[in-house]
Design an enzyme around this catalytic site. Structure first.
Site, PDB file in Angstrom:
ATOM      1  N   HIS A   1      -0.036  54.823  66.371  1.00 21.72           N
ATOM      2  CA  HIS A   1       0.513  54.221  67.591  1.00 21.72           C
ATOM      3  C   HIS A   1       0.159  52.726  67.565  1.00 21.72           C
ATOM      4  CE1 HIS A   1       0.693  53.390  71.968  1.00 21.72           C
ATOM      5  NE2 HIS A   1       1.397  54.507  72.100  1.00 21.72           N
ATOM      6  N   ASP A  41      -8.185  58.368  66.841  1.00 22.69           N
ATOM      7  CA  ASP A  41      -7.428  58.267  68.089  1.00 22.69           C
ATOM      8  C   ASP A  41      -7.093  59.691  68.549  1.00 22.69           C
ATOM      9  OD1 ASP A  41      -5.315  58.195  69.890  1.00 22.69           O
ATOM     10  OD2 ASP A  41      -4.211  56.616  68.843  1.00 22.69           O
ATOM     11  N   GLN A  96      -3.481  62.275  71.497  1.00 17.95           N
ATOM     12  CA  GLN A  96      -2.566  63.430  71.478  1.00 17.95           C
ATOM     13  C   GLN A  96      -3.250  64.721  71.051  1.00 17.95           C
ATOM     14  OE1 GLN A  96       0.326  63.321  72.784  1.00 17.95           O
ATOM     15  NE2 GLN A  96       0.688  61.122  72.856  1.00 17.95           N
ATOM     16  N   LYS A 116      -3.012  61.790  79.892  1.00 20.23           N
ATOM     17  CA  LYS A 116      -2.336  62.744  78.994  1.00 20.23           C
ATOM     18  C   LYS A 116      -3.027  64.114  79.033  1.00 20.23           C
ATOM     19  CE  LYS A 116      -1.107  59.006  75.795  1.00 20.23           C
ATOM     20  NZ  LYS A 116       0.310  58.721  75.967  1.00 20.23           N
ATOM     21  N   CYS A 162       6.327  53.704  70.458  1.00 25.06           N
ATOM     22  CA  CYS A 162       5.223  52.789  70.102  1.00 25.06           C
ATOM     23  C   CYS A 162       4.729  53.037  68.680  1.00 25.06           C
ATOM     24  CB  CYS A 162       4.054  52.889  71.091  1.00 25.06           C
ATOM     25  SG  CYS A 162       4.487  52.323  72.713  1.00 25.06           S
TER      26      CYS A 162
HETATM   27  N1  PLP Z   1      -2.466  56.671  70.668  1.00 20.39           N
HETATM   28  C1  PLP Z   1      -1.536  57.621  70.681  1.00 20.39           C
HETATM   29  C2  PLP Z   1      -1.419  58.547  69.514  1.00 20.39           C
HETATM   30  C3  PLP Z   1      -0.689  57.753  71.780  1.00 20.39           C
HETATM   31  O1  PLP Z   1       0.242  58.709  71.793  1.00 20.39           O
HETATM   32  C4  PLP Z   1      -0.838  56.858  72.873  1.00 20.39           C
HETATM   33  C5  PLP Z   1       0.076  56.930  74.027  1.00 20.39           C
HETATM   34  O2  PLP Z   1       1.173  57.436  73.932  1.00 20.39           O
HETATM   35  C6  PLP Z   1      -1.837  55.892  72.801  1.00 20.39           C
HETATM   36  C7  PLP Z   1      -2.637  55.822  71.692  1.00 20.39           C
HETATM   37  C8  PLP Z   1      -2.065  54.931  73.924  1.00 20.39           C
HETATM   38  O3  PLP Z   1      -2.530  55.594  75.056  1.00 20.39           O
HETATM   39  P1  PLP Z   1      -2.747  54.803  76.421  1.00 20.39           P
HETATM   40  O4  PLP Z   1      -1.465  54.090  76.713  1.00 20.39           O
HETATM   41  O5  PLP Z   1      -3.055  55.880  77.416  1.00 20.39           O
HETATM   42  O6  PLP Z   1      -3.880  53.859  76.213  1.00 20.39           O
END
Ligand code: PLP
Length: 408
Positions: free
Chosen positions: A124, A201, A204, A227, A366
Site C-alpha cells: 500500500h 503492515d 488487512q 478496519k 492505493c
Molecule cells: N496498509 C494496507 C495494506 C491497507 O489496506 C491500508 C488501507 O487501506 C493501509 C495500509 C492504510 O491504512 P490507514 O489509512 O487506516 O492508515
C-alpha cells in the site's frame, strides 16, 4: 457451511438495515473500512456520555476512570496480538501513522547512504511513500520484491534481495488489492537471518486472521481501528520493547516527557508514553478495545473460516462471467476478490453496482506501483467482513453479469 451465525452478526450492525438507492445495502468495501457493531458504538458513546476526561494527569474520579478504561483497552490490544507487555503497544492514528512513526524515528537514526531496504510490489502507498521520503533525505536504496502470476511474492527475488543484507524488510501481511496472505513467519525469519529489522503492515490481517506478533517474530507491526470494526483515527503500533526503548521520540509535547527544563533540557517518559505526545483519541482507543473484544466474542477462527468461505464462493460465482479476469489467485487469500471484465471500465461497473445497492471499490486501491506493473488502471474489488453472506455474493455475481451486458 460453518456454524457461524451470520444473521445474528448482521443484526448487531445498525447500518446494514439501511437502503442505498432504494435497495438493501450489500457492503463489499470492508478492506477500505469496516462497519461498527452496536457494542462498539455503545462503548464509544458510553465513554463520551459518562466518563470523558483527559487521561493520565488528573486526580479526580473521571480522570481516573477514563485513564483506567484507556489503559484497559491497551491491555486488550496486547492480549489480542500476543505482545509481551503493554509497553510494546502504542496508540497511534492508524497504520499509516504507525509506519511514519517507525520511518521517522527508527529509520531516520538507522538508515543512511550505502544502506538498502526491501519492500514488495504489493505494498500500500502507506508502506512505500514514508520510505521514499526518507530515502530522498538519507540516500539509501529501496529494493522491490516482484510478484508471481498468482500474486504471491517471488521467493527467489526475495532471497536475492536478502543476500544484499538490507537493514529493513517491510511488507504487508495481507495485500489489500490482491488478498494474498504472505508467509510472515517464514520471511521474518529469513530477514532476521540476513540481519534485517522487520516491519509488517497488519492493516488487512488483524481484521481477518488471528495474529500473534511473538509467534510471527516481527519487530514492528501496525493496524488500523476502523478496519477492525472500530473507529477511525486510532490504530496500533506494536514494537519490540528493546527497539522502542532505543528509538528517539517522534513528536514532542505533553505526556511524552519525564521532566522539562529550559536549563537542563527535557527527559522522556517511559514506554509506551514516550511516543504518545498530546491528548490522544481516548474514546477511539476505548472503542478499539471494544471492537477487539467483539471480534473475540465472535471467535477469530470462526470469522476467518466464514470469510474464507465467502472468498471461495465469490471466485466460484464470478469466474463464469465471460471476459472476467481475477487479479490475485494465491492459494492463501483473505477477504478480497479483485477483478476486471474485458471491455468494461471498473468505474462504470462500480457505478452501476452502486445503483443496485452494492458497494464495491474501484481504482488502484492505493497500490499504484502494483497496478502499473500489471498494466491496468485499477480493479473492481469486493472485500468481505463478518457480516457478509453467501446470498449477497450471489447478488453481486448476478449484478456484475447484468451490468456487464449493459456496458458492453
Ligand atoms: N496498509 C494496507 C495494506 C491497507 O489496506 C491500508 C488501507 O487501506 C493501509 C495500509 C492504510 O491504512 P490507514 O489509512 O487506516 O492508515
Amino acid at each position: 457451511m460453518s456454524t457461524f451465525d451470520v444473521q445474528a452478526i448482521r443484526a448487531q450492525f445498525p447500518i446494514l438495515s439501511r437502503e442505498v438507492n432504494g435497495k438493501p445495502l450489500a457492503y463489499f468495501d470492508s478492506a477500505a473500512s469496516a462497519h461498527k457493531p452496536q457494542a462498539v458504538i455503545d462503548a464509544q458513546s458510553r465513554y463520551l456520555a459518562h466518563t470523558h476526561s483527559n487521561i493520565h494527569r488528573g486526580v479526580h474520579a473521571l480522570a481516573q476512570e477514563a485513564t483506567e478504561a484507556y489503559e484497559a483497552a491497551r491491555e486488550t490490544v496486547r492480549a489480542h496480538i500476543g505482545a509481551s507487555s503493554t509497553k510494546e503497544i502504542l496508540f497511534v492514528g492508524g497504520t499509516t501513522d504507525g509506519i511514519n512513526l517507525v520511518a521517522q524515528t527508527w529509520g531516520r537514526t538507522r538508515l543512511g547512504a550505502g544502506d538498502c531496504i526491501v519492500l514488495t510490489r504489493m505494498e500500500h502507498h502507506s508502506n512505500i511513500v514514508p520510505w521514499q521520503m526518507l530515502a530522498l533525505e538519507q540516500g539509501f536504496d529501496i529494493l522491490v520484491v516482484e510478484l508471481n502470476e498468482d500474486g504471491t511474492l517471488d521467493g527467489e527475488m526475495f532471497e536475492a534481495h536478502l543476500a544484499r543484507n538490507p537493514k529493513l524488510v517491510a511488507f504487508t501481511h495481507v495485500s489489500n488489492a490482491l488478498g494474498t496472505v504472505n508467509d510472515v513467519k517464514h520471511w521474518t525469519s529469513r530477514a532476521h537471518d540476513a540481519g534485517a529489522t522487520v516491519l509488517v503492515d497488519g492493516a488487512q490481517s488483524v481484521p481477518h486472521l488471528p495474529v500473534n506478533v511473538r509467534d510471527l517474530g516481527v519487530d514492528f507491526y501496525m493496524f488500523s481501528g476502523h478496519k477492525t470494526y472500530g473507529p477511525t483515527g486510532i490504530g496500533i503500533l506494536y514494537g519490540k520493547e528493546a527497539l522502542l526503548d532505543a528509538m528517539p521520540p517522534y513528536r514532542g509535547g505533553g505526556e511524552m516527557i519525564g521532566t522539562v527544563s529550559f536549563e537542563k533540557g527535557t527527559t522522556y517518559n517511559e514506554l509506551p508514553y514516550k511516543f504518545e505526545a498530546g491528548t490522544p483519541h481516548i474514546s477511539g482507543g476505548i472503542a478499539l478495545g471494544a471492537a477487539l473484544d467483539w471480534m473475540n466474542g465472535v471467535g477469530m477462527p470462526a470469522l476467518t473460516a466464514h470469510e474464507h468461505e465467502l472468498t471461495q464462493h465469490a471466485h466460484a460465482q464470478l469466474e463464469g462471467i465471460e471476459g472476467l479476469r481475477f487479479y490475485g489467485t494465491a492459494p492463501c487469500k483473505a477477504g478480497v476478490v479483485s477483478f476486471l471484465v474485458d471491455g468494461v471500465h471498473p468505474y462504470d461497473l462500480g457505478t452501476l453496482l452502486d445503483q443496485l445497492g452494492i458497494a464495491v471499490r474501484t481504482g488502484h486501491h492505493c497500490t499504484e506501483p502494483l497496478m502499473d506493473k500489471l498494466g491496468i488502471p485499477g480493479t473492481v474489488r469486493a472485500s468481505f467482513g463478518a457480516y457478509n453472506t453467501v446470498e449477497e455474493i450471489d447478488r453481486l455475481a448476478e449484478a456484475v453479469e447484468r451490468a456487464v451486458s449493459m456496458l458492453r
